[in-house]
Write a protein that holds these residues in place. Structure first.
Motif, PDB file in Angstrom:
ATOM      1  N   UNK A   1       0.781  -1.238  -0.141  1.00  0.00           N
ATOM      2  CA  UNK A   1       0.149   0.026  -0.009  1.00  0.00           C
ATOM      3  C   UNK A   1       0.782   1.356   0.133  1.00  0.00           C
ATOM      4  N   UNK A   2       2.299   1.011   0.281  1.00  0.00           N
ATOM      5  CA  UNK A   2       3.023   2.240   0.127  1.00  0.00           C
ATOM      6  C   UNK A   2       3.740   2.594  -1.354  1.00  0.00           C
ATOM      7  N   UNK A   3       3.132   1.702  -2.281  1.00  0.00           N
ATOM      8  CA  UNK A   3       3.666   1.933  -3.618  1.00  0.00           C
ATOM      9  C   UNK A   3       3.538   3.396  -3.900  1.00  0.00           C
ATOM     10  N   UNK A   4       2.152   3.824  -3.874  1.00  0.00           N
ATOM     11  CA  UNK A   4       1.779   5.290  -4.282  1.00  0.00           C
ATOM     12  C   UNK A   4       2.846   6.258  -3.650  1.00  0.00           C
ATOM     13  N   UNK A   5       3.495   6.122  -2.341  1.00  0.00           N
ATOM     14  CA  UNK A   5       4.382   7.094  -1.844  1.00  0.00           C
ATOM     15  C   UNK A   5       5.693   6.930  -2.543  1.00  0.00           C
ATOM     16  N   UNK A   6       6.162   5.720  -2.843  1.00  0.00           N
ATOM     17  CA  UNK A   6       7.441   5.456  -3.629  1.00  0.00           C
ATOM     18  C   UNK A   6       7.240   5.992  -4.938  1.00  0.00           C
ATOM     19  N   UNK A   7       6.270   5.648  -5.556  1.00  0.00           N
ATOM     20  CA  UNK A   7       6.180   5.907  -7.026  1.00  0.00           C
ATOM     21  C   UNK A   7       5.865   7.505  -6.930  1.00  0.00           C
ATOM     22  N   UNK A   8       4.888   8.128  -6.302  1.00  0.00           N
ATOM     23  CA  UNK A   8       4.832   9.706  -6.564  1.00  0.00           C
ATOM     24  C   UNK A   8       6.200  10.565  -6.131  1.00  0.00           C
ATOM     25  N   UNK A   9       6.732   9.873  -5.119  1.00  0.00           N
ATOM     26  CA  UNK A   9       8.145  10.668  -4.702  1.00  0.00           C
ATOM     27  C   UNK A   9       9.100  10.849  -6.000  1.00  0.00           C
ATOM     28  N   UNK A  10       9.107   9.294  -6.531  1.00  0.00           N
ATOM     29  CA  UNK A  10      10.146   9.085  -7.709  1.00  0.00           C
ATOM     30  C   UNK A  10       9.597  10.180  -8.887  1.00  0.00           C
ATOM     31  N   UNK A  11       8.141  10.227  -9.131  1.00  0.00           N
ATOM     32  CA  UNK A  11       7.408  11.056 -10.075  1.00  0.00           C
ATOM     33  C   UNK A  11       7.723  12.423  -9.948  1.00  0.00           C
ATOM     34  N   UNK A  12       7.610  12.895  -8.751  1.00  0.00           N
ATOM     35  CA  UNK A  12       7.764  14.253  -8.570  1.00  0.00           C
ATOM     36  C   UNK A  12       8.935  14.767  -8.656  1.00  0.00           C
ATOM     37  N   UNK A  13      10.245  13.924  -8.067  1.00  0.00           N
ATOM     38  CA  UNK A  13      11.536  14.116  -8.412  1.00  0.00           C
ATOM     39  C   UNK A  13      11.735  14.540  -9.767  1.00  0.00           C
ATOM     40  N   UNK A  14      11.189  13.608 -10.656  1.00  0.00           N
ATOM     41  CA  UNK A  14      11.389  13.659 -12.086  1.00  0.00           C
ATOM     42  C   UNK A  14      10.902  14.814 -12.742  1.00  0.00           C
ATOM     43  N   UNK A  15       9.776  15.177 -12.252  1.00  0.00           N
ATOM     44  CA  UNK A  15       8.896  16.343 -12.630  1.00  0.00           C
ATOM     45  C   UNK A  15       9.669  17.343 -12.281  1.00  0.00           C
ATOM     46  N   UNK A  16      10.266  17.692 -10.976  1.00  0.00           N
ATOM     47  CA  UNK A  16      10.797  18.897 -10.689  1.00  0.00           C
ATOM     48  C   UNK A  16      12.216  18.960 -11.512  1.00  0.00           C
ATOM     49  N   UNK A  17      12.806  18.116 -11.919  1.00  0.00           N
ATOM     50  CA  UNK A  17      13.966  18.206 -12.853  1.00  0.00           C
ATOM     51  C   UNK A  17      13.554  18.735 -14.085  1.00  0.00           C
ATOM     52  N   UNK A  18      12.104  18.325 -14.563  1.00  0.00           N
ATOM     53  CA  UNK A  18      11.953  18.724 -15.896  1.00  0.00           C
ATOM     54  C   UNK A  18      11.401  20.260 -15.738  1.00  0.00           C
ATOM     55  N   UNK A  19      10.902  20.556 -14.508  1.00  0.00           N
ATOM     56  CA  UNK A  19      10.338  21.938 -14.130  1.00  0.00           C
ATOM     57  C   UNK A  19      12.000  22.791 -14.342  1.00  0.00           C
TER      58      UNK A  19
END
Length: 420
Positions: A374-392
């Motif tokens: 059930x913590x998949x969302x936390x791990x996935x979303x953290x990776x997603x936002x770090x990647x998105x932050x790099x794009x930003x």
């Protein structure tokens, strides 16, 4: 004259280029089914292989596919209704501005009335739980079908309407990233419609279905299930209430509408973001009152950071002279715009992402600490936002140059203060 407005070829490819795009096209659907199948097992262990995928004959159900189409059709009809205000998006490459109807919150209200009437008439919402795999498979087919239609449509679109990030000339990469920036059928904006409505409202509906299924099985919903539903419903309501804010996001401004966003909107959001509620049906958790209060406070902290930061940014973008933001420090840029360097945006560069991650943790904690799933969302979303932050960061550096470098010097931490 129009040649200067043409979208240039995409030179900086993301996600590993065409090969990475091809891998993700298969990996994203596989991840959904891996998570759902694992969640249904007794151990729910991510270290064990899930049960074999059911035969395609059991995954495909014309009935569930028609139900999914009816759901999308309902949201499309509500989107077209003349309710809510009409506003303009940002200035496009050809100096035009598209108009958007802001009525997602109204659509949510009508949808709630429709679902409520159905429940009063005997609708068994737990059908969604009982046919969750079939619905996920139907969403997968719909996402692929729409993605192919969008790519085919983009081949006949004017060059001025193509997406800056999806005009590489490689069909696989452009199919994944989205070749056309704002594909429309008449006044119906396909990307804008899918961004918030069928998937995000579908997420809330799926969570409610899980609550109803737990009630059928155990007589009443658990405190853990109630918290997950409440937290995530607040997030959905907030997104719909602040619908206009998405017009300045990277999804709308930069990314084309291709498989990445289509699959994310129609399949990934409703079938992975609801994983905590799905998990609790199969693996009930007892939650003490002090623990529940602590989780409630944690979600409140994350939401306050998320909403305050976003409101501060959106207010400043709309009107830098608004009394709520006039006292904030700024940095001038060569474009004529100014960068906030105080308030939440002087704390870290992406405070809204920090709030998002704190909320993601609060959504998973009601599921206990014995399972990682059930913590998949936390791990996935953290990776997603770090990647998105790099794009930003890359986009901002290219747009603001020295001003952005000065901002980074004055605000060194990206998301996590004193850590990253």
């Amino acid at each position: 004259m129009m040649d200067r407005y043409k979208t240039p070829r995409t030179k900086e490819l993301e996600f590993g280029g065409p090969l990475g795009a091809m891998i993700l096209i298969f990996l994203m659907p596989a991840t959904i089914f891996y998570l759902l199948l694992t969640c249904r097992t007794e151990q729910a262990s991510v270290l064990n292989f899930p049960p074999p995928l059911p035969p395609l004959s059991t995954l495909w159900s014309p009935h569930t596919f028609l139900l999914l189409l009816a759901w999308v059709g309902l949201q499309a009809a509500l989107y077209m209704l003349p309710m809510g205000k009409v506003t303009e998006g940002i200035v496009l490459r050809d100096k035009s501005r598209l108009q958007y109807r802001i009525n997602a919150f109204h659509a949510m209200g009508v949808t709630a009335l429709v679902v409520g009437a159905g429940l009063a008439a005997g609708l068994r919402l737990s059908y969604i739980y009982d046919h969750f795999l079939q619905l996920a498979f139907s969403a997968l087919l719909l996402a692929f079908g729409l993605s192919f239609l969008l790519y085919f449509k983009s081949l006949f679109a004017p060059e001025t309407t193509l997406a800056p990030g999806g005009n590489s000339g490689n069909p696989i990469y452009d199919f994944f990233m989205g070749h056309e920036l704002n594909p429309r059928i008449g006044s119906f904006d396909l990307k804008y419609f899918c961004e918030l409505r069928p998937g995000l409202l579908g997420w809330a509906l799926v969570n409610m279905a899980m609550l109803m299924k737990e009630t059928e099985l155990r007589g009443s919903p658990s405190l853990a299930m109630l918290l997950v539903n409440a937290f995530q419903l607040l997030y959905v309501v907030d997104a719909l209430w602040n619908e206009e804010a998405i017009l300045t996001t990277m999804d709308i401004v930069h990314d084309g509408f291709g498989f990445m966003l289509v699959f994310g909107d129609l399949a990934w959001v409703p079938f992975t973001y609801s994983l905590q509620a799905y998990f609790l049906v199969n693996h009930p958790q007892k939650l003490s009152l002090p623990m529940a209060v602590g989780i409630l406070l944690l979600n409140g902290l994350g939401y306050c950071i998320f909403r305050s930061a976003n409101s501060q940014k959106n207010t400043f973008r709309r009107n830098p002279n608004d009394p709520r933001v006039t006292g904030l420090k700024t940095i001038p840029t060569a474009t004529g715009r100014r960068l906030l360097v105080s308030g939440w945006w002087g704390f870290v560069r992406h405070p809204n992402y920090l709030g998002d991650i704190i909320m993601a943790l609060a959504w998973s904690l009601p599921c206990g600490l014995t399972h990682v799933l059930p913590y998949f969302y936390v791990f996935y979303f953290t990776v997603l936002l770090i990647h998105r932050e790099a794009r930003d960061e890359h986009q901002c550096l290219r747009k603001y140059g020295l001003a952005w470098q000065e901002y980074c010097r004055r605000v060194p931490y990206r998301i996590f203060p004193y850590l990253y």
